[in-house]
Design a protein around this motif. Structure first.
Motif, PDB file in Angstrom:
ATOM      1  N   LEU A 161      30.770  31.777  40.549  1.00 18.10           N
ATOM      2  CA  LEU A 161      31.773  32.749  40.977  1.00 18.10           C
ATOM      3  C   LEU A 161      31.403  34.152  40.534  1.00 18.10           C
ATOM      4  N   PHE A 178      37.789  28.887  44.930  1.00 22.71           N
ATOM      5  CA  PHE A 178      36.726  29.889  45.028  1.00 22.71           C
ATOM      6  C   PHE A 178      37.266  31.180  45.645  1.00 22.71           C
ATOM      7  N   SER A 192      37.678  34.577  43.231  1.00 25.05           N
ATOM      8  CA  SER A 192      36.708  35.624  43.552  1.00 25.05           C
ATOM      9  C   SER A 192      37.332  37.011  43.500  1.00 25.05           C
TER      10      SER A 192
END
Length: 300
Positions: A165, A281, A285
Motif C-alpha cells: 500500500l 486497498f 490508499s
C-alpha cells in the motif's frame, strides 16, 4: 462418511500442535482462542483413547515424549493437508456471503479499518468481517486468517500474494504542553520493536528513558498526554484530527517499514475475499499522504 470420533480426532491435532509449538497450556490456549483447560482436556482425552503419553511436564512447560516425537511429523502433515484442502475449497467460493477473517494491528483497526466497516457493510451486507486484532502475526497458511494487513520491511512471499500500500515514514513527536516546558533533560519514550533503538542519542545529549511500550497506540497516547518525546509513525499521528502533537524538525533514518496487504494464492478466486481486499486497498490508499509525512505539523 467420517464418524464423530474421527472428526474429533482430526480436531485434536490442532491442540497437540499448539501445545508443541508454544510449550504451555496458556500459550496454546491463546493461539487457539480457547480456555487453557480445554487444551488440557482435549489432549488428555486423546492420550487416554490410545493409552499413550504425548507430553511430559517440565519446569519450563511441556515437551514431547518419545512417542510424541514419533507421531508429530505425521500429525503436522495431516494438519497441513487439511489446511490445504480447506483453503482450496474456500478459494472456489463465488458467493458474496459468509465470513472473512482479517488480521491487523490495534492501531490500524482503531483508526483506519473499523471506521470503514459501515460503508463495507452497506456494499456487501451478507459478508461478515471478523477482525483478529493483535501484534502477533497470524498464519495465513494455516488459515488462522484470510487477509493480513501487516507492517513489514519485506514480506516472505512463498504462496502469499502481496500488495504494497505505502511506506510508513516516521518522525520525532511531542505534545505542545511538553514542548512549552523548559526541559533540562528530554523525557524519552520508546517502542519495543523500533529498528533503530538508540535513535534519541543522535539528538539529545541529556535524556532520561521514562517508559517503553510494546504497542504503538498507547505510546501515541502517552506522548499526546505530555509524558515525553518519541519516534512515531507519521500516519498514526498526522491522521488524528484532535491531536496536540507536533513533529520536530529533526532528521531520522528512513523507515524500513511498509504496509502490505497479504493473502494466500489459494484464495485469489474467492469472491468474498476479492471484494474485501479490494475495498481495504481502496480505502487505505487514501491515507498514503499521512503515512508519507506530507501532512506533518511541525513545531516552530
Amino acid at each position: 462418511m467420517c464418524n464423530n470420533a474421527q472428526m474429533n480426532m482430526d480436531d485434536d491435532y490442532q491442540y497437540i500442535l499448539a501445545l508443541y509449538l508454544t510449550g504451555s497450556l496458556s500459550g496454546a490456549a491463546r493461539q487457539l482462542n480457547v480456555n487453557h483447560t480445554t487444551v488440557a482436556r482435549r489432549i488428555q482425552a486423546f492420550e487416554k483413547r490410545f493409552n499413550v503419553r504425548l507430553f511430559e511436564r517440565v519446569p519450563k512447560g511441556y515437551q514431547l515424549t518419545e512417542t510424541g516425537k514419533a507421531v508429530l511429523p505425521d500429525i503436522a502433515l495431516l494438519k497441513e493437508q487439511q489446511n490445504n484442502i480447506e483453503r482450496k475449497l474456500f478459494g472456489q467460493d463465488k458467493l458474496l456471503s459468509g465470513e472473512v477473517n482479517i488480521t491487523l494491528t490495534p492501531e490500524l483497526a482503531n483508526q483506519f479499518v473499523v471506521p470503514a466497516l459501515n460503508e463495507f457493510n452497506c456494499r456487501y451486507p451478507n459478508i461478515q468481517i471478523n477482525l483478529l486484532i493483535g501484534s502477533h502475526h497470524k498464519d495465513l497458511y494455516a488459515r488462522e486468517a484470510d487477509i493480513a494487513l501487516r507492517f513489514t520491511p519485506s514480506p516472505k512471499q512463498g504462496d502469499l500474494i502481496g500488495k504494497k500500500l505505502f511506506r510508513s515514514e516516521w518522525g520525532i513527536y511531542a505534545s505542545d504542553s511538553y514542548l512549552k516546558q523548559s526541559q533540562s533533560e528530554q523525557q524519552v519514550l520508546l517502542w519495543a520493536l523500533e529498528f533503530e533503538p538508540d535513535w534519541y542519542l543522535t539528538h539529545f545529549t541529556s535524556h532520561r528513558i521514562v517508559a517503553k511500550f510494546d504497542q504503538l497506540g498507547p505510546l501515541v497516547t502517552a506522548v499526546n498526554n505530555g509524558l515525553g518525546i518519541a519516534k512515531l509513525p507519521c500516519g498514526l499521528v498526522d491522521s488524528i484530527k484532535s491531536s496536540n502533537l507536533y513533529r520536530l524538525d529533526l532528521p531520522v533514518t528512513p523507515s524500513i517499514w511498509s504496509l502490505w496487504l497479504l493473502y494466500h494464492s489459494d484464495l485469489k478466486t474467492a469472491a468474498k475475499v476479492t471484494v474485501t481486499k479490494d475495498f481495504i486497498f481502496e480505502h487505505l490508499s487514501q491515507y498514503s499522504h499521512f503515512f508519507s509525512g506530507e501532512n506533518s505539523r511541525y513545531w516552530r
